[in-house]
Every structure is written in structure tokens, then in C-alpha cells.
Design an enzyme around this catalytic site. Sequence first.
Site, mmCIF file in Angstrom:
data_model
loop_
_atom_site.group_PDB
_atom_site.id
_atom_site.type_symbol
_atom_site.label_atom_id
_atom_site.label_comp_id
_atom_site.label_asym_id
_atom_site.label_seq_id
_atom_site.Cartn_x
_atom_site.Cartn_y
_atom_site.Cartn_z
ATOM 1 N N ILE A 35 11.311 9.414 8.054
ATOM 2 C CA ILE A 35 9.842 8.801 7.130
ATOM 3 C C ILE A 35 9.286 8.121 8.336
ATOM 4 C CG2 ILE A 35 11.276 8.292 5.747
ATOM 5 C CD1 ILE A 35 10.911 5.238 6.560
ATOM 6 N N ALA A 58 14.262 0.372 5.229
ATOM 7 C CA ALA A 58 13.408 -0.318 6.486
ATOM 8 C C ALA A 58 14.260 -0.583 7.351
ATOM 9 C CB ALA A 58 13.453 -1.565 5.213
ATOM 10 N N ASP A 100 10.692 -11.679 0.988
ATOM 11 C CA ASP A 100 10.294 -13.027 0.912
ATOM 12 C C ASP A 100 9.538 -13.285 2.073
ATOM 13 O OD1 ASP A 100 13.098 -13.320 2.317
ATOM 14 O OD2 ASP A 100 12.963 -15.306 1.524
ATOM 15 N N TYR A 123 9.250 -8.859 11.770
ATOM 16 C CA TYR A 123 9.853 -8.111 10.500
ATOM 17 C C TYR A 123 9.145 -8.482 8.919
ATOM 18 C CZ TYR A 123 12.574 -7.805 6.393
ATOM 19 O OH TYR A 123 13.770 -7.863 4.911
ATOM 20 N N LYS A 127 6.776 -6.090 7.464
ATOM 21 C CA LYS A 127 6.349 -6.282 6.010
ATOM 22 C C LYS A 127 5.414 -5.969 4.969
ATOM 23 C CE LYS A 127 9.812 -4.309 3.840
ATOM 24 N NZ LYS A 127 10.024 -2.895 3.622
#
Length: 281
Positions: A35, A58, A100, A123, A127
Amino acid sequence: MRILVTGANGQLGREIARQGQGHELVLTDVDTLDITDGKAVMNFFRDIRPQAVIHCAAYTNVDGAESDADGAFRVNVIGAQNLAAGCLETGARMVYVSTDYVFDGQTNTLYHEFDPVNPQTVYGRTKWQGEEMVRQILGRHFIVRTAWLYGDGNNFVRTMLRLANEQDSLRVVSDQVGTPTSTVDLAWTIFRLLASDAFGTYHATCQGQCSWYEFACEIFRQAGKSVEVVPVTTAEFVRPAKRPAYSVLDNHMLRMTVGDPMRAWTEALRDYLRQTGKDGM
């Protein structure tokens, strides 16, 4: 619907494959679709012409990302950019699975979808930046934030059950609070959203909250395991990446649109243990 699924070998990807039997699924992982390669992604889209993309892939090594920021950026941001661009050209809708960790965890109230973000880790930042890429490029998108996920693969539930068979006493962090979430519930929710035109940002976790310590205690209670669980603080476990102290998400947008099908976390855990066995296998 012809659906391209990235990260198909991960916990959520496997559950998407199980629940998506009524669709034409194109399952990919790093070995079949890079990707981060924009040209390869666009050629892939032009070949298969998906009607939707469920983007589960991810860079999820939270600690590893602290020393590999470029690697995390390539997967979580550039990868999202490439997939969103492919969706834009082919007219596909997109589900981007987020986390979260976009919040700093410094509150004690539920996080709503439009509360200010403040990621504290590489991270979390990547995201969030991936979310922004999708928002900027594609109107027909669903950004779905989740937390404390477990399913078919390595996860906290299986780790606890394995350790319970090896040790009489376990130390588990008691000052981080969130919501354990089953991939079964999350996949079900994703398919509900895909069937709608209610595009936007969503929180999707099971109902309720607990600490990791309370989660472990409930795992052992339901599994009938006799093991001492000792509560400890985050400060006693030094990790490269900072963990949110409180990251309970409120599924407000689900309730306002397609409905919230997520079960209580204790009920979802009971179903998971019933299906996998009391050793989580």
C-alpha cells in the site's frame, strides 16, 4: 459488493473475511499489495475496480514506531493516501480503521468523535495523519476508531490465558482504562456502515470500561482459571511509547445514525471464550 480488504491476515481482516461471505472480497496483505507504492495501488484499483475498501492494514507496533517514525508514516499515512486516491478514481467508498491513540488519555470522561485530538506517540500521530489524508481526498469515507481489539490472532486475552497456564501469579497494569473490543462486533459494525451513506467519523468499541487489571481478572473468572493477579502501575513497566491513561470512546455517531450494535465487553468476551475454548486457542 466487491470489497478490497487490506491487512486481511490480521485479527480484524480475518473476521471481515468470515462475515463478508455475501460479498465479493478481494483479500490482500503486505505480500500481495504494497500500500506504500502509489503506482502499484492505482494499478490494482484499475484492475479489480472495487466498490469499497476496508482498510485494516496498519503499522501497529506502538513501541517500535517510536524508533521507526518513517516506517510508521509510510504505512499509516502514505498507505492511506494511496488507497484514498484509488477510491477517488474508481468511485469506491472507504473504511479507514483508526485508534483511541489519537487522544492523549488525560481526561476522565468519554471521548466523542469530535473531541480535540492530541496523540502522544508516533503511532497515534501517524494514525491521525492517515485519518486526515482520507478526509482531504475522499468524501465517501468512514473513519472508524476502535480500541483494545482482540480476535483471531495474538492478543491480550490469549496472552493472559497462556500465562495463566505457566505461572501462578501475574502482574497487570491497573491505571490504564479503556474498552476491550471484539473483532466480531467491530466487523459487524463496519458492514452496517458500508451499507449506509452515513459517511463520517465513528467510534466503535464494545460497551463499558475497565482497566487491564480488571480485564485480566474477568478473563480468568470466565475461563475458570485460578491465578493471582497483582495490580501494578504504568510507571512500573517502562515502555518506549506512552499509553493513554484513559481512552474510553463513546459510540455517539453510531447511535445517531445506523444504530450501535456493539455489545457489553463482558458479553463479547464470554462469546469469544465460548468459541475459542477456555485456553483461547
